[in-house]
Design an enzyme around this catalytic site. Structure first.
Site, mmCIF file in Angstrom:
data_model
loop_
_atom_site.group_PDB
_atom_site.id
_atom_site.type_symbol
_atom_site.label_atom_id
_atom_site.label_comp_id
_atom_site.label_asym_id
_atom_site.label_seq_id
_atom_site.Cartn_x
_atom_site.Cartn_y
_atom_site.Cartn_z
ATOM 1 N N SER A 129 0.833 -1.200 0.000
ATOM 2 C CA SER A 129 0.000 0.000 0.000
ATOM 3 C C SER A 129 0.868 1.251 0.000
ATOM 4 O O SER A 129 1.976 1.251 0.551
ATOM 5 C CB SER A 129 -0.864 -0.025 1.262
ATOM 6 O OG SER A 129 -1.434 1.230 1.510
ATOM 7 N N TYR A 154 -2.309 -1.320 11.032
ATOM 8 C CA TYR A 154 -2.551 -1.831 9.674
ATOM 9 C C TYR A 154 -1.396 -1.425 8.748
ATOM 10 O O TYR A 154 -0.814 -2.256 8.050
ATOM 11 C CB TYR A 154 -3.886 -1.297 9.120
ATOM 12 C CG TYR A 154 -3.970 -1.399 7.626
ATOM 13 C CD1 TYR A 154 -4.251 -2.610 7.016
ATOM 14 C CD2 TYR A 154 -3.724 -0.280 6.820
ATOM 15 C CE1 TYR A 154 -4.284 -2.718 5.634
ATOM 16 C CE2 TYR A 154 -3.758 -0.380 5.439
ATOM 17 C CZ TYR A 154 -4.042 -1.590 4.849
ATOM 18 O OH TYR A 154 -4.055 -1.686 3.479
ATOM 19 N N LYS A 158 1.880 -3.608 6.664
ATOM 20 C CA LYS A 158 2.329 -3.538 5.261
ATOM 21 C C LYS A 158 3.833 -3.282 5.206
ATOM 22 O O LYS A 158 4.547 -3.867 4.394
ATOM 23 C CB LYS A 158 1.571 -2.450 4.500
ATOM 24 C CG LYS A 158 0.084 -2.726 4.336
ATOM 25 C CD LYS A 158 -0.176 -3.939 3.456
ATOM 26 C CE LYS A 158 -1.639 -4.312 3.360
ATOM 27 N NZ LYS A 158 -1.874 -5.631 2.749
HETATM 28 N N1 UFG Z 1 -13.267 10.572 3.356
HETATM 29 C C1 UFG Z 1 -14.285 11.425 3.647
HETATM 30 N N2 UFG Z 1 -15.479 10.915 4.069
HETATM 31 C C2 UFG Z 1 -15.686 9.590 4.193
HETATM 32 C C3 UFG Z 1 -14.635 8.698 3.890
HETATM 33 C C4 UFG Z 1 -13.432 9.230 3.473
HETATM 34 O O1 UFG Z 1 -14.138 12.652 3.555
HETATM 35 O O2 UFG Z 1 -16.782 9.185 4.601
HETATM 36 C C5 UFG Z 1 -11.996 11.118 2.888
HETATM 37 C C6 UFG Z 1 -10.836 10.755 3.796
HETATM 38 O O3 UFG Z 1 -10.729 11.688 4.843
HETATM 39 C C7 UFG Z 1 -9.684 10.795 2.820
HETATM 40 C C8 UFG Z 1 -10.298 10.368 1.479
HETATM 41 O O4 UFG Z 1 -11.687 10.549 1.644
HETATM 42 O O5 UFG Z 1 -9.222 12.092 2.689
HETATM 43 C C9 UFG Z 1 -10.033 8.919 1.155
HETATM 44 O O6 UFG Z 1 -10.399 8.128 2.275
HETATM 45 P P1 UFG Z 1 -10.529 6.543 2.189
HETATM 46 O O7 UFG Z 1 -10.940 6.069 3.552
HETATM 47 O O8 UFG Z 1 -11.359 6.154 1.037
HETATM 48 O O9 UFG Z 1 -9.049 6.086 1.853
HETATM 49 P P2 UFG Z 1 -7.691 6.349 2.649
HETATM 50 O O10 UFG Z 1 -6.836 7.157 1.745
HETATM 51 O O11 UFG Z 1 -7.906 6.842 4.007
HETATM 52 O O12 UFG Z 1 -7.192 4.860 2.849
HETATM 53 C C10 UFG Z 1 -6.833 4.070 1.751
HETATM 54 C C11 UFG Z 1 -7.085 2.605 2.050
HETATM 55 C C12 UFG Z 1 -6.184 2.137 3.151
HETATM 56 C C13 UFG Z 1 -4.767 2.508 2.873
HETATM 57 C C14 UFG Z 1 -4.643 3.969 2.599
HETATM 58 C C15 UFG Z 1 -3.252 4.344 2.174
HETATM 59 O O13 UFG Z 1 -8.438 2.392 2.431
HETATM 60 O O14 UFG Z 1 -6.295 0.725 3.215
HETATM 61 O O15 UFG Z 1 -5.499 4.314 1.517
HETATM 62 O O16 UFG Z 1 -3.119 5.727 2.145
HETATM 63 F F1 UFG Z 1 -3.964 2.213 3.913
#
Ligand code: UFG
Length: 344
Positions: A129, A154, A158
């Site tokens: 990741s 988590y 990785k």
């Molecule tokens: N977000 C929102 N509202 C939501 C969900 C997410 O605003 O309801 C925002 C988050 O704050 C973030 C963006 O959307 O800025 C993306 O969030 P995600 O949860 O979709 O993805 P992440 O980037 O947090 O996480 C993903 C994977 C993880 C991994 C990570 C690596 O889900 O498994 O990328 O950066 F570790």
């Protein structure tokens, strides 16, 4: 003579795993899925069969169970490569239950590597990741950008997993390994027969958007608009899940085509483009014509401000690139959500 053409896909009924099984079968490989179904449904097999015309083999087992896994390997002489997806992946849960994450994610990896060596399977693809980069100082990130201290157990699994793989390959030159560092996988197969199946309230942005758009959720919360980005919301590199799945096929072929070469490689699998949360929501609205309700709320703990990939190494070295437009990708996610709703 035994035709060795089978790929073992652990976690193959999961979101990325199932799309990868489709692409492997389309490329002519046989697939054996090993999955404990802890976060997926066996129905996914029917979707894969409808898309490819072929039912992949499924054995329900836990990769952390070495006795069971050894038994499986001993009866599967055709396996030529392993793609190891099986892992727990909820960042928040990992903070509350770190040992569960270390057990699930690391024990199963160690087992799979040990069994690869024991049974002479020389090709190993690992789902890593972009979380290993933390908040990078320089964007976009390349594979040689510094690895930063993990912000969750988590993420740490990785990082440690990559180190375990590195040490194992160094000590066993016959073993090849490719770690694919995914950015943010989104979307679904264009057939809408397989896609993401979040368990309960989605943690990730796109399933939350589609569930709000279809009426399952009241309102999307956008976590923060005061980041140091052009519109204040976080920036990510959203990669189409089918494009991502294809990268695994390319990685397997690369190892099979280079039998005599030692290999330990790390690739960024992203589009090379960053999109903010607000931009993504607006693209969704424009492409689908549906406007999910949203409100800006406070920042989510542990979120990285911005990250996107420099994917040129994967583009040039693997000959792989992200092809789908973000509009088509979001449409595929929407079609999938609608297909789920029509089944209820
Ligand atoms: N977000 C929102 N509202 C939501 C969900 C997410 O605003 O309801 C925002 C988050 O704050 C973030 C963006 O959307 O800025 C993306 O969030 P995600 O949860 O979709 O993805 P992440 O980037 O947090 O996480 C993903 C994977 C993880 C991994 C990570 C690596 O889900 O498994 O990328 O950066 F570790």
């Amino acid at each position: 003579m035994l035709m060795k053409n089978k790929i073992l896909v652990t976690g193959g009924t999961g979101y990325i795993g199932s799309h990868t099984v489709v692409e492997l079968q389309n490329a002519g490989f046989d697939v054996l899925i090993v999955d404990n179904l802890s976060n997926s449904s066996p129905d996914v097999i029917n979707g894969i069969e409808k898309i490819t015309g072929k039912k992949p083999e499924l054995i329900v087992a836990d990769c952390a169970d070495i006795t069971k896994m050894d038994e499986i390997f001993s009866t599967q002489p055709a396996i030529v490569a392993i793609i190891h997806f099986a892992a727990s992946k909820a960042v928040g849960e990992s903070v509350e239950k770190p040992l569960l994450y270390y057990r699930n994610n690391l024990l199963s990896l160690v087992n799979m590597l040990e069994l690869s060596l024991k049974y002479g399977i020389h090709n190993f693809v690992f789902s890593s990741s972009c979380t290993v980069y933390g908040q990078p100082e320089i964007l976009p990130v390349t594979e040689s950008s510094p690895i930063q201290e993990a912000t969750s157990p988590y993420g740490n699994t990785k990082q440690i997993a990559e180190e375990i793989i590195r040490d194992t390959v160094r000590a066993n030159s016959s073993l090849k390994a490719i770690c694919l560092r995914y950015f943010n996988p989104i979307g679904a197969h264009p057939s809408a027969l397989i896609g993401e199946l979040p368990n309960g309230v989605p943690n990730n942005l796109v399933p939350f958007i589609t569930q709000t758009a279809i009426g399952l959720r009241e309102c999307l919360s956008i976590f923060g608009n005061d980041y140091n980005t052009p519109d204040g919301s976080c920036i990510r590199d959203y990669i189409n899940v089918v494009d991502l799945a294809k990268a695994h096929v390319v990685a397997v072929k690369r190892m099979l085509d280079n039998k005599n070469k030692q290999m330990l490689e790390f690739f960024n699998i992203g589009t090379g483009k960053g999109l903010s949360v607000l931009e993504l929501v607006h693209v969704f609205e424009e492409t689908t014509g549906v406007k999910p309700r949203y409100k800006i709320v406070g920042r989510r703990a542990g979120d990285i401000e911005q990250i996107w990939a420099n994917a040129s190494y994967a583009n040039n070295e693997l000959g792989w690139r992200a092809e789908e437009a973000i509009t088509d990708t979001l449409l595929s996610a929407w079609k999938w959500e609608q297909a789920l709703a029509s089944k209820k």
